[in-house]
Each structure stands twice: as structure tokens, then as C-alpha cells.
Write an enzyme that holds these catalytic residues in place. Sequence first.
Site, PDB file in Angstrom:
ATOM      1  N   CYS A 132      76.201  26.620  12.730  1.00  0.00           N
ATOM      2  CA  CYS A 132      74.887  26.469  13.353  1.00  0.00           C
ATOM      3  C   CYS A 132      75.007  25.764  14.698  1.00  0.00           C
ATOM      4  O   CYS A 132      75.172  24.540  14.758  1.00  0.00           O
ATOM      5  CB  CYS A 132      73.964  25.684  12.411  1.00  0.00           C
ATOM      6  SG  CYS A 132      72.319  25.425  13.101  1.00  0.00           S
ATOM      7  N   CYS A 135      72.219  23.320  15.583  1.00  0.00           N
ATOM      8  CA  CYS A 135      72.351  22.054  14.848  1.00  0.00           C
ATOM      9  C   CYS A 135      73.487  21.202  15.412  1.00  0.00           C
ATOM     10  O   CYS A 135      73.333  20.001  15.610  1.00  0.00           O
ATOM     11  CB  CYS A 135      72.665  22.327  13.381  1.00  0.00           C
ATOM     12  SG  CYS A 135      71.651  23.600  12.628  1.00  0.00           S
ATOM     13  N   ASP A 136      74.639  21.811  15.623  1.00  0.00           N
ATOM     14  CA  ASP A 136      75.853  21.022  15.866  1.00  0.00           C
ATOM     15  C   ASP A 136      76.436  21.149  17.267  1.00  0.00           C
ATOM     16  O   ASP A 136      77.393  20.443  17.598  1.00  0.00           O
ATOM     17  CB  ASP A 136      76.938  21.429  14.842  1.00  0.00           C
ATOM     18  CG  ASP A 136      76.520  21.063  13.422  1.00  0.00           C
ATOM     19  OD1 ASP A 136      75.701  20.132  13.277  1.00  0.00           O
ATOM     20  OD2 ASP A 136      76.992  21.711  12.469  1.00  0.00           O
TER      21      ASP A 136
HETATM   22  P1  FAD Z   1      68.393  25.605   1.763  1.00  0.00           P
HETATM   23  O1  FAD Z   1      68.630  24.320   2.441  1.00  0.00           O
HETATM   24  O2  FAD Z   1      69.411  26.680   1.882  1.00  0.00           O
HETATM   25  O3  FAD Z   1      68.162  25.277   0.214  1.00  0.00           O
HETATM   26  C1  FAD Z   1      68.106  26.299  -0.722  1.00  0.00           C
HETATM   27  C2  FAD Z   1      67.996  25.684  -2.094  1.00  0.00           C
HETATM   28  O4  FAD Z   1      67.766  26.708  -3.054  1.00  0.00           O
HETATM   29  C3  FAD Z   1      69.232  24.929  -2.573  1.00  0.00           C
HETATM   30  O5  FAD Z   1      68.831  23.747  -3.194  1.00  0.00           O
HETATM   31  C4  FAD Z   1      69.841  25.864  -3.630  1.00  0.00           C
HETATM   32  O6  FAD Z   1      70.531  25.162  -4.655  1.00  0.00           O
HETATM   33  C5  FAD Z   1      68.579  26.491  -4.185  1.00  0.00           C
HETATM   34  N1  FAD Z   1      68.764  27.782  -4.830  1.00  0.00           N
HETATM   35  C6  FAD Z   1      69.341  28.914  -4.334  1.00  0.00           C
HETATM   36  N2  FAD Z   1      69.300  29.891  -5.261  1.00  0.00           N
HETATM   37  C7  FAD Z   1      68.692  29.372  -6.358  1.00  0.00           C
HETATM   38  C8  FAD Z   1      68.367  29.869  -7.640  1.00  0.00           C
HETATM   39  N3  FAD Z   1      68.673  31.117  -7.987  1.00  0.00           N
HETATM   40  N4  FAD Z   1      67.749  29.042  -8.520  1.00  0.00           N
HETATM   41  C9  FAD Z   1      67.438  27.777  -8.187  1.00  0.00           C
HETATM   42  N5  FAD Z   1      67.705  27.248  -6.970  1.00  0.00           N
HETATM   43  C10 FAD Z   1      68.344  28.032  -6.087  1.00  0.00           C
HETATM   44  N6  FAD Z   1      68.997  22.389  10.486  1.00  0.00           N
HETATM   45  C11 FAD Z   1      68.480  21.435  11.274  1.00  0.00           C
HETATM   46  O7  FAD Z   1      67.259  21.395  11.491  1.00  0.00           O
HETATM   47  N7  FAD Z   1      69.280  20.476  11.852  1.00  0.00           N
HETATM   48  C12 FAD Z   1      70.621  20.427  11.646  1.00  0.00           C
HETATM   49  O8  FAD Z   1      71.328  19.559  12.195  1.00  0.00           O
HETATM   50  C13 FAD Z   1      71.202  21.411  10.796  1.00  0.00           C
HETATM   51  N8  FAD Z   1      72.528  21.425  10.567  1.00  0.00           N
HETATM   52  C14 FAD Z   1      73.067  22.401   9.777  1.00  0.00           C
HETATM   53  C15 FAD Z   1      74.449  22.415   9.569  1.00  0.00           C
HETATM   54  C16 FAD Z   1      75.009  23.382   8.759  1.00  0.00           C
HETATM   55  C17 FAD Z   1      76.505  23.357   8.535  1.00  0.00           C
HETATM   56  C18 FAD Z   1      74.182  24.380   8.152  1.00  0.00           C
HETATM   57  C19 FAD Z   1      74.786  25.434   7.261  1.00  0.00           C
HETATM   58  C20 FAD Z   1      72.816  24.395   8.385  1.00  0.00           C
HETATM   59  C21 FAD Z   1      72.245  23.412   9.196  1.00  0.00           C
HETATM   60  N9  FAD Z   1      70.884  23.395   9.469  1.00  0.00           N
HETATM   61  C22 FAD Z   1      70.329  22.406  10.243  1.00  0.00           C
HETATM   62  C23 FAD Z   1      69.988  24.441   8.933  1.00  0.00           C
HETATM   63  C24 FAD Z   1      69.220  23.883   7.720  1.00  0.00           C
HETATM   64  O9  FAD Z   1      70.136  23.297   6.830  1.00  0.00           O
HETATM   65  C25 FAD Z   1      68.447  24.994   7.040  1.00  0.00           C
HETATM   66  O10 FAD Z   1      67.605  25.649   7.962  1.00  0.00           O
HETATM   67  C26 FAD Z   1      67.594  24.440   5.916  1.00  0.00           C
HETATM   68  O11 FAD Z   1      68.379  23.707   5.006  1.00  0.00           O
HETATM   69  C27 FAD Z   1      66.833  25.547   5.174  1.00  0.00           C
HETATM   70  O12 FAD Z   1      66.125  24.940   4.148  1.00  0.00           O
HETATM   71  P2  FAD Z   1      65.688  25.746   2.846  1.00  0.00           P
HETATM   72  O13 FAD Z   1      65.065  24.731   1.964  1.00  0.00           O
HETATM   73  O14 FAD Z   1      64.921  26.937   3.228  1.00  0.00           O
HETATM   74  O15 FAD Z   1      67.037  26.300   2.190  1.00  0.00           O
END
Ligand code: FAD
Length: 307
Positions: A132, A135-136
Site C-alpha cells: 500500500c 499507507c507506507d
Molecule cells: P480488513 O481490515 O481487511 O478486515 C477484514 C476482516 O474480516 C478481518 O478481521 C478478517 O478476519 C475478517 N474476515 C474475512 N473473512 C471472514 C469470514 N469469512 N468470516 C469472518 N470474518 C472474516 N490504511 C490506512 O488508512 N492507513 C495505513 O497506514 C494503512 N496501511 C496498510 C498497510 C498494509 C500492509 C495493508 C495491507 C493495508 C494498509 N491499509 C492502511 C489499508 C487498510 O488496512 C484497509 O483499507 C482496511 O483495513 C480495510 O478495513 P476492512 O475492515 O474493510 O477490512
Amino acid sequence: MEKLAIVGSGPAGLTSALYAARAGLAPLVFEGLEPGGQLTTTTEVENYPGFPDGIDGTELVGLMRRQAERFGARCVADEIVGCDFTGRPLKLKRSGGEQVEAACVIVATGASARYLGIESERRFMGKGVTACATCDGAFYRNQDVAVVGGGDTAMEEALFLTRMCSSVTVVHRRDELRASRIMARRAMEHPKIKFAWNSLVEEVLGDDRKGVTGLKLRDVRTDKLSELAVTGVFMAIGHKPNTDAFRGQLDTDDVGYLVVDGVRTKVAGVFAAGDVYDHVYRQAVTAAGSGCMAAIEAERYLQGLNV
Ligand code: FAD
Ligand code: NAP
């Protein structure tokens, strides 16, 4: 029967849990295999509002969880493996086969960045290997970095990184980009972007103290090995939305992202939040924002049902 089940415990799921809990819905949150979501795979988060000195990703989602639990959200360490949304109540299938019935469901299962799957990549995850740039990227100011991939995401990441990095080398496995013509042209004309064509990453080089110091590349035509000196590697080889458990029940696009109208899915009472539908912004703050929207929609929906 549960009033509201939330599937996923990243910023989207936990924010919807907070709002729903404060509305008295006592939501049941399924955390999945990655409790806290993608932010637990990174170190410093510098762009989440309210933390002027930055905050560790795992700590940030830990605080979100504590805040939601304070108002009555219940988090369970389990995964949802299937669902039946054809009737009422809505049904979710837990990993052990047990069924959960709910009047309303928020799907916040996120999307996972694809990685190459090599051992050295895992070793330097968060120590030079990331997926990302938004992000980084700021951690690599005035440094030489690489972007792996040849699609639009790779071009977008590379162009973004030119704003802070000294040079960006796009490592692509073919001699032709998959990216749209306009994105490809922008990247190819940029003076800070170079291309390593027909190249596969054989190994991420580095040591535990300094982190990444380079990439060992293999030319796919000649098998010749070469080294590229970089301190950061941005993987941009696609994302996989976590929607397998909802296949056939909710509409998805070609890649597998949920198709939504706002945060509504095609099934009444099933809402979506975060990266599971949003392939454009993919940020913690936007995921949290849509988690809030989904919870407000869920609350209104349940009010209509008199639940
Ligand atoms: P996710 O964070 O992907 O969470 C998904 C959740 O769903 C998890 O808890 C998982 O266990 C659960 N899940 C999946 N499938 C199932 C299932 N079948 N049953 C039950 N639970 C399930 N964003 C920023 O704003 N700033 C940053 O500095 C930043 N740094 C990042 C660095 C990295 C390396 C990465 C990969 C991403 C980064 N991001 C950052 C992006 C950010 O992490 C994501 O946009 C954000 O986490 C998305 O949130 P979400 O809740 O939609 O999904
Ligand atoms: P993508 O189009 O699937 O491209 C993935 C790239 O990674 C391809 O170049 C692919 O190589 C390469 N790749 C895949 N697996 C690899 C591996 N194991 N090793 C090395 N390279 C590998 O994914 P995306 O770039 O994330 O884009 C997804 C969708 O979003 C696309 O429809 C895209 O147009 C869209 N998008 C649009 C914009 C924009 O318009 N601004 C921005 C971002 C994304 P090959 O080419 O050889 O297959």
C-alpha cells in the site's frame, strides 16, 4: 435470534459494531482468521485522524475493539463459511457447521492484497515489503523503491511513489503492461520511473536489522539473475475480496467485490462495509466511515421491522 451479526473485525466491522452497540443492538461480531484485519499486518499508521504522532496498526484496531465492546458488542473468534439469505431470518454458517440466525447482517470481510508467496517476502513483511503506497510511501522518502506488477494498481502506486521517492522501478513479469493505455503512458513517460521487464522476483534481499536492501530478479527469457538495490518493495499484483462465504447469495463483480448501492446489497437487511466492496479507496478511515454508514442503515432497517 441475533438482531445484528457483523462479519469481520477490521476498521469497517469494528466501527459498525461501535455504532450498532451504542444504538443498543448488542451486535455479534465474527472476527474471522485475522482479528483486527489488515492493519494488524503493518506497523505505523500515520494517516488515521486523531493520532498526530501515528499509531501502531494492531494497537489502533485493539482500541476500536475495546471501544465497541464498551457499549456491548460481542466479539467471537470464529469464521463464517456460508450463508442462506433466501428467507427470514438471515442465516450464517459458522466454521464448525453451527448456524446463526440474525435479523440483519453487515458484511465487512475486507480484501486481501495478493503477495508472491515466497519465503523472503514473508520475512520482510512490514520491514520493507508492503502492499500500500498511500499507507507506507512516506516511510521511503528519498529512497529507491520497486513496485511489482504491471496493472493499473502498479502504475498508480508507482506514480504516487514518485512524489516522495528518488526512483521507482516497476518489476513486471512480461514485456507488455496490463494497465490501461493512459496509465501505462503516464508511468512510462515519468522520469523517475524505470522498468525491469520480463522479470520475476526470485528473492527479497535484506537483513533483520536494516530490513530490505534489494531484490534478486530472474529474467524469464534467459533465467539470468540480477540484483536491484531498493529499500522498499510495493506488491501490486491484485487483491482478493473475501466473499467466498457469500457466493451465490450476494452479487459480486468479476473480481469478487460485493456490488452495492451505497452500503446496501441486493438482499434487504444485508449491508456491506469497507474493502469488501470498495476497491478504489482501500483505507482504514474510509472503511471505518462505511462501517458507520452500514450500522446506521442496519439500525433503520431493524426499526422498520420493529426488532
Ligand atoms: P480488513 O481490515 O481487511 O478486515 C477484514 C476482516 O474480516 C478481518 O478481521 C478478517 O478476519 C475478517 N474476515 C474475512 N473473512 C471472514 C469470514 N469469512 N468470516 C469472518 N470474518 C472474516 N490504511 C490506512 O488508512 N492507513 C495505513 O497506514 C494503512 N496501511 C496498510 C498497510 C498494509 C500492509 C495493508 C495491507 C493495508 C494498509 N491499509 C492502511 C489499508 C487498510 O488496512 C484497509 O483499507 C482496511 O483495513 C480495510 O478495513 P476492512 O475492515 O474493510 O477490512
Ligand atoms: P490486475 O489488473 O489483475 O494486474 C495485476 C498485475 O500483477 C498484472 O500485471 C499481473 O501480470 C501481475 N501479477 C499477477 N500475479 C503475479 C505474480 N504472481 N507475479 C508477478 N506478477 C503478477 O490488478 P490491479 O492492477 O490491482 O487492477 C485490478 C482492477 O482494478 C483492474 O480492472 C484495473 O483496471 C482496476 N484499477 C483501475 C485503476 C484506475 O483506472 N486508475 C487503478 C487501479 C486499479 P500479468 O499482466 O502478466 O498478468
